[in-house]
Design a protein around this motif. Structure first.
Motif, PDB file in Angstrom:
ATOM      1  N   PRO A 109       0.823  -1.217   0.000  1.00 23.08           N
ATOM      2  CA  PRO A 109       0.000   0.000   0.000  1.00 23.08           C
ATOM      3  C   PRO A 109       0.856   1.265   0.000  1.00 23.08           C
ATOM      4  O   PRO A 109       1.992   1.275   0.464  1.00 23.08           O
ATOM      5  N   ILE A 110       0.273   2.318  -0.531  1.00 18.66           N
ATOM      6  CA  ILE A 110       0.902   3.642  -0.510  1.00 18.66           C
ATOM      7  C   ILE A 110       0.209   4.444   0.578  1.00 18.66           C
ATOM      8  O   ILE A 110      -1.018   4.518   0.628  1.00 18.66           O
ATOM      9  N   CYS A 111       1.021   5.015   1.455  1.00 19.63           N
ATOM     10  CA  CYS A 111       0.513   5.766   2.596  1.00 19.63           C
ATOM     11  C   CYS A 111       0.943   7.222   2.462  1.00 19.63           C
ATOM     12  O   CYS A 111       2.124   7.509   2.282  1.00 19.63           O
ATOM     13  N   CYS A 112      -0.002   8.124   2.540  1.00 15.58           N
ATOM     14  CA  CYS A 112       0.324   9.553   2.475  1.00 15.58           C
ATOM     15  C   CYS A 112      -0.354  10.247   3.644  1.00 15.58           C
ATOM     16  O   CYS A 112      -1.492  10.689   3.547  1.00 15.58           O
ATOM     17  N   ARG A 113       0.373  10.312   4.781  1.00 15.33           N
ATOM     18  CA  ARG A 113      -0.165  10.936   5.992  1.00 15.33           C
ATOM     19  C   ARG A 113       0.690  12.081   6.479  1.00 15.33           C
ATOM     20  O   ARG A 113       0.520  12.559   7.590  1.00 15.33           O
ATOM     21  N   GLY A 114       1.670  12.491   5.672  1.00 12.55           N
ATOM     22  CA  GLY A 114       2.580  13.527   6.136  1.00 12.55           C
ATOM     23  C   GLY A 114       2.994  14.476   5.033  1.00 12.55           C
ATOM     24  O   GLY A 114       2.570  14.342   3.880  1.00 12.55           O
ATOM     25  N   PHE A 139       7.282  14.707  -4.600  1.00 19.94           N
ATOM     26  CA  PHE A 139       6.957  13.906  -3.433  1.00 19.94           C
ATOM     27  C   PHE A 139       8.207  13.321  -2.798  1.00 19.94           C
ATOM     28  O   PHE A 139       9.122  12.897  -3.496  1.00 19.94           O
ATOM     29  N   ASP A 140       8.237  13.322  -1.485  1.00 21.00           N
ATOM     30  CA  ASP A 140       9.254  12.618  -0.718  1.00 21.00           C
ATOM     31  C   ASP A 140       8.709  11.204  -0.562  1.00 21.00           C
ATOM     32  O   ASP A 140       7.530  11.028  -0.272  1.00 21.00           O
ATOM     33  N   GLN A 141       9.546  10.206  -0.765  1.00 22.07           N
ATOM     34  CA  GLN A 141       9.020   8.843  -0.689  1.00 22.07           C
ATOM     35  C   GLN A 141      10.075   7.868  -0.196  1.00 22.07           C
ATOM     36  O   GLN A 141      11.266   8.077  -0.390  1.00 22.07           O
ATOM     37  N   PHE A 142       9.596   6.829   0.495  1.00 20.66           N
ATOM     38  CA  PHE A 142      10.471   5.730   0.876  1.00 20.66           C
ATOM     39  C   PHE A 142       9.626   4.499   1.176  1.00 20.66           C
ATOM     40  O   PHE A 142       8.437   4.590   1.453  1.00 20.66           O
ATOM     41  N   TYR A 143      10.265   3.359   1.129  1.00 26.25           N
ATOM     42  CA  TYR A 143       9.622   2.090   1.423  1.00 26.25           C
ATOM     43  C   TYR A 143       9.970   1.701   2.853  1.00 26.25           C
ATOM     44  O   TYR A 143      11.137   1.739   3.239  1.00 26.25           O
ATOM     45  N   SER A 144       8.973   1.348   3.646  1.00 26.31           N
ATOM     46  CA  SER A 144       9.185   0.916   5.016  1.00 26.31           C
ATOM     47  C   SER A 144       9.089  -0.603   5.088  1.00 26.31           C
ATOM     48  O   SER A 144       7.976  -1.150   5.027  1.00 26.31           O
ATOM     49  N   PRO A 145      10.224  -1.304   5.197  1.00 27.89           N
ATOM     50  CA  PRO A 145      10.164  -2.759   5.259  1.00 27.89           C
ATOM     51  C   PRO A 145       9.529  -3.275   6.553  1.00 27.89           C
ATOM     52  O   PRO A 145       8.921  -4.342   6.559  1.00 27.89           O
ATOM     53  N   GLN A 146       9.631  -2.511   7.643  1.00 27.73           N
ATOM     54  CA  GLN A 146       9.034  -2.941   8.917  1.00 27.73           C
ATOM     55  C   GLN A 146       7.511  -2.919   8.851  1.00 27.73           C
ATOM     56  O   GLN A 146       6.843  -3.808   9.350  1.00 27.73           O
ATOM     57  N   GLU A 169      24.910  17.197   0.020  1.00 25.34           N
ATOM     58  CA  GLU A 169      25.934  16.275   0.539  1.00 25.34           C
ATOM     59  C   GLU A 169      25.682  15.893   1.999  1.00 25.34           C
ATOM     60  O   GLU A 169      26.191  14.884   2.467  1.00 25.34           O
ATOM     61  N   THR A 170      24.894  16.680   2.718  1.00 23.98           N
ATOM     62  CA  THR A 170      24.697  16.485   4.156  1.00 23.98           C
ATOM     63  C   THR A 170      23.492  15.624   4.503  1.00 23.98           C
ATOM     64  O   THR A 170      23.526  14.894   5.494  1.00 23.98           O
ATOM     65  N   VAL A 171      22.412  15.689   3.702  1.00 27.64           N
ATOM     66  CA  VAL A 171      21.204  14.938   4.049  1.00 27.64           C
ATOM     67  C   VAL A 171      21.510  13.450   4.187  1.00 27.64           C
ATOM     68  O   VAL A 171      22.350  12.904   3.482  1.00 27.64           O
ATOM     69  N   THR A 172      20.826  12.823   5.136  1.00 30.46           N
ATOM     70  CA  THR A 172      21.098  11.432   5.494  1.00 30.46           C
ATOM     71  C   THR A 172      20.389  10.428   4.598  1.00 30.46           C
ATOM     72  O   THR A 172      20.982   9.427   4.207  1.00 30.46           O
ATOM     73  N   LEU A 173      19.119  10.657   4.302  1.00 26.55           N
ATOM     74  CA  LEU A 173      18.318   9.656   3.586  1.00 26.55           C
ATOM     75  C   LEU A 173      18.515   9.725   2.074  1.00 26.55           C
ATOM     76  O   LEU A 173      18.469  10.815   1.488  1.00 26.55           O
ATOM     77  N   PRO A 174      18.704   8.575   1.431  1.00 27.93           N
ATOM     78  CA  PRO A 174      18.737   8.553  -0.028  1.00 27.93           C
ATOM     79  C   PRO A 174      17.427   9.118  -0.569  1.00 27.93           C
ATOM     80  O   PRO A 174      16.349   8.846  -0.029  1.00 27.93           O
ATOM     81  N   GLY A 175      17.499   9.897  -1.590  1.00 22.26           N
ATOM     82  CA  GLY A 175      16.317  10.528  -2.176  1.00 22.26           C
ATOM     83  C   GLY A 175      16.167  11.972  -1.753  1.00 22.26           C
ATOM     84  O   GLY A 175      15.672  12.791  -2.524  1.00 22.26           O
ATOM     85  N   ASN A 176      16.581  12.308  -0.521  1.00 19.62           N
ATOM     86  CA  ASN A 176      16.514  13.711  -0.089  1.00 19.62           C
ATOM     87  C   ASN A 176      17.418  14.578  -0.955  1.00 19.62           C
ATOM     88  O   ASN A 176      17.100  15.735  -1.248  1.00 19.62           O
ATOM     89  N   ASP A 177      18.547  14.007  -1.394  1.00 20.43           N
ATOM     90  CA  ASP A 177      19.462  14.747  -2.263  1.00 20.43           C
ATOM     91  C   ASP A 177      18.795  15.074  -3.602  1.00 20.43           C
ATOM     92  O   ASP A 177      18.961  16.174  -4.135  1.00 20.43           O
ATOM     93  N   GLU A 178      17.995  14.138  -4.117  1.00 16.74           N
ATOM     94  CA  GLU A 178      17.296  14.376  -5.383  1.00 16.74           C
ATOM     95  C   GLU A 178      16.228  15.451  -5.225  1.00 16.74           C
ATOM     96  O   GLU A 178      16.025  16.270  -6.130  1.00 16.74           O
ATOM     97  N   VAL A 179      15.530  15.447  -4.108  1.00 14.90           N
ATOM     98  CA  VAL A 179      14.525  16.481  -3.843  1.00 14.90           C
ATOM     99  C   VAL A 179      15.214  17.853  -3.801  1.00 14.90           C
ATOM    100  O   VAL A 179      14.742  18.816  -4.409  1.00 14.90           O
ATOM    101  N   LEU A 180      16.357  17.936  -3.119  1.00 11.06           N
ATOM    102  CA  LEU A 180      17.061  19.219  -3.017  1.00 11.06           C
ATOM    103  C   LEU A 180      17.601  19.675  -4.375  1.00 11.06           C
ATOM    104  O   LEU A 180      17.572  20.875  -4.675  1.00 11.06           O
ATOM    105  N   ALA A 181      18.064  18.758  -5.206  1.00 13.61           N
ATOM    106  CA  ALA A 181      18.524  19.123  -6.552  1.00 13.61           C
ATOM    107  C   ALA A 181      17.354  19.669  -7.378  1.00 13.61           C
ATOM    108  O   ALA A 181      17.506  20.640  -8.130  1.00 13.61           O
ATOM    109  N   PHE A 182      16.179  19.063  -7.218  1.00 15.05           N
ATOM    110  CA  PHE A 182      14.966  19.526  -7.896  1.00 15.05           C
ATOM    111  C   PHE A 182      14.593  20.933  -7.414  1.00 15.05           C
ATOM    112  O   PHE A 182      14.259  21.807  -8.222  1.00 15.05           O
ATOM    113  N   ILE A 183      14.647  21.141  -6.104  1.00 14.70           N
ATOM    114  CA  ILE A 183      14.341  22.459  -5.525  1.00 14.70           C
ATOM    115  C   ILE A 183      15.326  23.497  -6.058  1.00 14.70           C
ATOM    116  O   ILE A 183      14.942  24.615  -6.410  1.00 14.70           O
TER     117      ILE A 183
END
Length: 162
Positions: A11-16, A83-90, A129-143
């Protein structure tokens, strides 16, 4: 497909929401990064994020989270159309959050809440270069491409009359 086969869907969850704040320092836009101090993502450098509360629009949640996490209550807000996105395996879902961009006047100062231990205003290249999560760098490049290097489209502006 036979009737005995099981179809499994993630499922895709969008609560934030997620918010990238921009502030001009010495004629150069800087990105606000905060260091998380919580059970979720403890120690991670990221941009602002949070949950959408009952009855809120995503843009209202973005403005509320900015105020709660930074103490800043005057922001020119845009939808990033990203969109910011990630998969939660838990929890076995794909988390998606609309990204907003907020322009902050240089006179505003950050007052962190309990969710964060530190903050930095960084030039976009350093923030990438500082953001921790993969994908955040792509969002910042887009911004950078659509909100720093160019003037954002007026169609993306969030009205103050929410």
């Amino acid at each position: 497909m036979s009737q005995t086969e099981t179809i499994f869907e993630v499922p895709i969850c969008c609560r934030g929401i997620a918010v990238v704040l921009l502030k001009k320092i010495d004629d150069l836009y800087h990105v606000l990064l905060v260091k998380r101090k919580s059970k979720i993502l403890d120690g991670a450098w990221c941009y602002i994020g949070g949950s959408i509360e009952n009855g809120e629009k995503a843009s209202e949640a973005a403005l509320r989270e900015i105020k709660e996490e930074t103490g800043i209550n005057e922001v020119i807000l845009y939808s990033a159309n990203r969109f910011d996105q990630f998969y939660s395996p838990q929890e076995e879902y794909i988390y998606m959050a609309p990204v907003f961009v907020g322009y902050v006047d240089s006179r505003h100062h950050v007052k962190l809440n309990h969710e964060h231990s530190a903050y930095k205003w960084l030039p976009v290249e350093e923030a990438i270069e500082t953001v921790t999560l993969p994908g955040n760098d792509e969002v910042l490049a887009f911004i950078d491409k659509h909100f720093i290097q160019r003037r954002p489209s007026s169609f993306l502006r969030i009205s103050k009359e929410l």
